[in-house]
Scaffold this active site. Structure first.
Site, PDB file in Angstrom:
ATOM      1  N   CYS A  43     -11.111 -20.867 -29.475  1.00 47.43           N
ATOM      2  CA  CYS A  43     -11.664 -20.614 -30.816  1.00 47.43           C
ATOM      3  C   CYS A  43     -11.328 -19.189 -31.277  1.00 47.43           C
ATOM      4  O   CYS A  43     -11.875 -18.222 -30.758  1.00 47.43           O
ATOM      5  CB  CYS A  43     -13.176 -20.834 -30.782  1.00 47.43           C
ATOM      6  SG  CYS A  43     -14.034 -20.319 -32.271  1.00 47.43           S
ATOM      7  N   CYS A  67     -14.227 -17.089 -32.710  1.00 54.62           N
ATOM      8  CA  CYS A  67     -15.108 -16.662 -31.620  1.00 54.62           C
ATOM      9  C   CYS A  67     -14.613 -15.355 -30.999  1.00 54.62           C
ATOM     10  O   CYS A  67     -15.405 -14.484 -30.640  1.00 54.62           O
ATOM     11  CB  CYS A  67     -15.183 -17.730 -30.526  1.00 54.62           C
ATOM     12  SG  CYS A  67     -15.829 -19.317 -31.082  1.00 54.62           S
TER      13      CYS A  67
END
Length: 141
Positions: free
Chosen positions: A68, A71
């Site tokens: 991700c 993230c």
């Protein structure tokens, strides 16, 4: 005294002398930051820290995945707002390693940040947030 680049200089003891060179050992210890940032927490650490009813210091749990990209940007921002000098701790949980934990807290998109205080969920946000939004989120806890 000439020394090798690979070896520190040590005083030489005379033959038969009781004087020996002292080699200092390096001790390792946990810093306060390490104790207030619980990175890549397992389920046991999560239960002990985030779900502890006696814990009055809010814990931000950052549910993330290695793949991700948002993230990867959000976690360092959260680190800058948490730690020993702040009112907040940070815990990261990899959803690929602990999918049942993510499901328990209804993590359906990444990143998801859930704030816990006294063992209960106090607030939550989904998706990337900038610095100002993180400050506003922390102000609501």
């Amino acid at each position: 005294m000439l020394t090798s680049a690979l070896r520190p200089a040590r005083p030489l003891a005379k033959a038969g002398s009781s004087i020996r060179p002292v080699i200092a050992s390096r001790s390792f210890h946990a810093s306060r930051i390490a104790r207030d940032h619980f990175l890549d927490a397992n389920e046991e650490a999560f239960n002990k820290r985030a779900l502890d009813e006696a814990n009055t210091k809010p814990v931000l749990v950052d549910f993330y995945a290695e793949w991700c990209q948002p993230c990867r940007v959000l976690t360092p921002l959260l680190k800058s707002h948490t730690g020993p000098e702040t009112e907040y701790d940070l815990m990261t949980v990899n959803v690929d390693d602990y999918p049942e934990l993510a499901a328990k807290f209804k993590v359906s998109a990444l990143p998801t940040v859930v704030a816990f205080k006294n063992g209960a969920v106090k607030n939550k946000f989904v998706g990337f947030r900038g610095d100002a939004d993180i400050k506003k989120f922390l102000g609501m806890l």
